[in-house]
Design a protein around this motif. Structure first.
Motif, short mmCIF file in Angstrom:
data_model
loop_
_atom_site.label_atom_id
_atom_site.label_comp_id
_atom_site.label_asym_id
_atom_site.label_seq_id
_atom_site.Cartn_x
_atom_site.Cartn_y
_atom_site.Cartn_z
N ILE A 64 -18.75 -19.91 -3.87
CA ILE A 64 -17.50 -19.93 -3.13
C ILE A 64 -17.31 -18.57 -2.50
CG2 ILE A 64 -14.99 -20.21 -3.29
CD1 ILE A 64 -15.44 -22.11 -5.62
N GLY A 65 -17.48 -18.48 -1.19
CA GLY A 65 -17.42 -17.20 -0.49
C GLY A 65 -18.42 -17.19 0.64
N GLU A 66 -18.45 -16.08 1.36
CA GLU A 66 -19.25 -16.00 2.58
C GLU A 66 -20.59 -15.30 2.39
OE1 GLU A 66 -16.79 -14.22 5.55
OE2 GLU A 66 -15.46 -15.96 5.72
N SER A 67 -20.75 -14.50 1.35
CA SER A 67 -22.02 -13.78 1.17
C SER A 67 -22.30 -13.55 -0.30
CB SER A 67 -22.00 -12.44 1.92
OG SER A 67 -20.97 -11.61 1.43
N LEU A 68 -23.59 -13.56 -0.61
CA LEU A 68 -24.05 -13.31 -1.97
C LEU A 68 -24.17 -11.81 -2.21
CD1 LEU A 68 -26.95 -15.92 -2.01
CD2 LEU A 68 -24.79 -16.14 -3.24
N GLN A 69 -24.00 -11.40 -3.45
CA GLN A 69 -24.29 -10.03 -3.84
C GLN A 69 -25.73 -9.97 -4.35
OE1 GLN A 69 -21.17 -9.08 -6.64
NE2 GLN A 69 -19.62 -9.82 -5.22
N THR B 211 -25.15 -16.76 4.84
CA THR B 211 -26.34 -16.45 5.64
C THR B 211 -27.33 -15.56 4.91
OG1 THR B 211 -25.20 -14.56 6.65
CG2 THR B 211 -25.06 -16.67 7.81
N ASN B 212 -26.99 -15.07 3.72
CA ASN B 212 -27.91 -14.14 3.06
C ASN B 212 -28.50 -14.69 1.77
OD1 ASN B 212 -25.58 -13.93 1.49
ND2 ASN B 212 -25.77 -11.71 1.18
N ALA B 213 -28.65 -16.02 1.70
CA ALA B 213 -29.36 -16.60 0.56
C ALA B 213 -30.84 -16.27 0.70
CB ALA B 213 -29.16 -18.11 0.53
N PRO B 214 -31.54 -16.05 -0.40
CA PRO B 214 -32.97 -15.74 -0.32
C PRO B 214 -33.74 -16.86 0.37
CG PRO B 214 -32.12 -15.29 -2.52
CD PRO B 214 -31.03 -16.00 -1.78
N VAL C 209 -38.93 -9.12 -8.28
CA VAL C 209 -38.67 -10.35 -7.52
C VAL C 209 -38.66 -10.11 -6.01
CG1 VAL C 209 -36.96 -12.18 -7.14
CG2 VAL C 209 -37.46 -11.41 -9.45
N GLY C 210 -38.34 -8.87 -5.60
CA GLY C 210 -38.32 -8.55 -4.18
C GLY C 210 -36.94 -8.65 -3.56
N ILE C 211 -35.96 -7.99 -4.19
CA ILE C 211 -34.60 -7.94 -3.69
C ILE C 211 -34.21 -6.49 -3.43
CG2 ILE C 211 -32.16 -8.32 -4.30
CD1 ILE C 211 -33.65 -10.89 -3.65
N THR C 212 -33.57 -6.23 -2.29
CA THR C 212 -33.10 -4.90 -1.95
C THR C 212 -31.59 -4.82 -2.21
OG1 THR C 212 -34.79 -4.72 -0.23
CG2 THR C 212 -32.99 -3.12 -0.16
N PRO C 213 -31.18 -4.21 -3.31
CA PRO C 213 -29.75 -4.22 -3.66
C PRO C 213 -28.84 -3.62 -2.58
CG PRO C 213 -31.05 -3.52 -5.54
CD PRO C 213 -31.98 -3.57 -4.37
N GLU C 214 -29.33 -2.57 -1.93
CA GLU C 214 -28.50 -1.90 -0.94
C GLU C 214 -28.07 -2.81 0.21
OE1 GLU C 214 -30.93 1.13 -3.10
OE2 GLU C 214 -31.33 -0.84 -2.16
N ASP C 215 -28.80 -3.90 0.41
CA ASP C 215 -28.49 -4.82 1.51
C ASP C 215 -27.40 -5.83 1.15
OD1 ASP C 215 -30.44 -3.60 3.01
OD2 ASP C 215 -31.95 -5.15 2.65
N ALA C 216 -26.99 -5.87 -0.13
CA ALA C 216 -26.03 -6.91 -0.52
C ALA C 216 -25.10 -6.39 -1.63
CB ALA C 216 -26.75 -8.17 -0.98
N LEU C 217 -24.47 -5.26 -1.38
CA LEU C 217 -23.48 -4.73 -2.31
C LEU C 217 -22.11 -5.34 -2.02
CD1 LEU C 217 -24.58 -0.97 -2.30
CD2 LEU C 217 -25.04 -2.67 -4.08
N GLU C 218 -21.24 -5.26 -3.00
CA GLU C 218 -19.90 -5.82 -2.83
C GLU C 218 -19.12 -5.03 -1.80
OE1 GLU C 218 -16.47 -5.51 -5.84
OE2 GLU C 218 -17.43 -7.44 -6.26
#
Length: 269
Positions: free
Chosen positions: A13-18, A44-47, A260-269
């Motif tokens: 529920i929301g517009e973007s994943l963290q 739009t930012n689901a893996p 896993v290949g995730i860049t945290p800086e691209d999806a912070l709160e």
């Protein structure tokens, strides 16, 4: 990527994943599970590889109720309706896949934390059966009070604003009345609580110690056993700092993002 294992699914529920949500969803893909994410908004930012579908494929999400409670509130209803309709295993968006779920597991749930009540962050139950029937009847036909409440809880609810919807009053009295409390109660009623796994399988780290995932000197894996398949990261209990900043190098969260290949800086709160 060979997605030949049993499907898993969740709700957002929301517009973007963290980044932690991206991490957890992608970890299931890594182990061969097809992943569906049901969404109330355009995410739009689901893996890559996660199948995004509208939540209305399963049920209508009354956003006025969500706004009066929490983003996770309706997931307590949604997960069972989703399982009933699709047969997929429910995963919270903060459940990290350590190892794949065996195909033969029909009952996937466990106690968590230091109290032993069942959690419903990862759930697999038969699509048809008494447990499913009782859970959905509870949600679809809410009683004046949850049947397991004592007099003190009922009095506390009596102090809520009577103009609020019944579901909101119950939630504001006991936040977990629609989640772990309900799941534990009805599993006891049907005897399915006897099929529960031990906490190390799905919730190896107690909720009360959730900051260990961000400690670069922590030994998270010391909590794991050979039976551990899922690791709950408890994002609802995480200190706000970790949601707004990338995890420290060598912490479990950092190491899993690297793996896993995730860049945290691209999806912070």
């Amino acid at each position: 990527m060979d997605l030949n294992r049993r499907p898993v699914a969740s709700l957002w529920i929301g517009e973007s994943l963290q980044y932690l949500n991206q991490l957890c969803l992608k970890s299931h893909l890594k182990h061969g599970h097809p992943v569906t994410l049901y969404c109330t908004d355009k995410v739009t930012n689901a893996p890559e590889g996660v199948v995004v579908k509208p939540a209305t494929d399963i049920m209508e999400i009354p956003m006025d109720i969500v706004e009066a409670t929490s983003a996770s509130f309706l997931s307590n209803v949604f997960r069972y309706k989703m399982i009933q309709q699709t047969g997929a295993v429910w995963i919270d968006c903060d459940a990290f896949c350590h190892k794949p779920f065996p195909d033969e597991w029909e009952h996937i749930y466990a106690g968590h934390g230091m109290r032993g009540a069942l959690n419903c962050g990862v759930v697999g139950i038969p699509q048809k059966g008494e447990l499913m029937d009782q859970l959905l009847d509870y949600y679809d036909n809410l009683p004046d009070f949850p049947p397991w409440w004592n007099d003190r809880q009922k009095r506390r609810m009596g102090r809520q604003d009577s103009n609020l919807p019944l579901a909101v009053r119950i939630y504001k009295t006991e936040r977990t009345a629609f989640g772990p409390q309900a799941f534990t109660h009805f599993a006891r009623q049907t005897g399915d609580i006897d099929k529960a796994m031990t906490s190390d399988v799905l919730y190896p780290v107690p909720f009360q110690l959730n900051d260990i995932f961000y400690d670069p000197h922590g030994r998270v894996e010391g909590w794991f056993t050979d039976d551990t398949v899922s690791v709950h990261l408890y994002t609802n209990g995480t200190k706000p700092w970790w949601r707004k900043n990338a995890p420290l190098e060598n912490s479990y969260a950092w190491r899993m993002c690297q793996e896993v290949g995730i860049t945290p800086e691209d999806a912070l709160e």
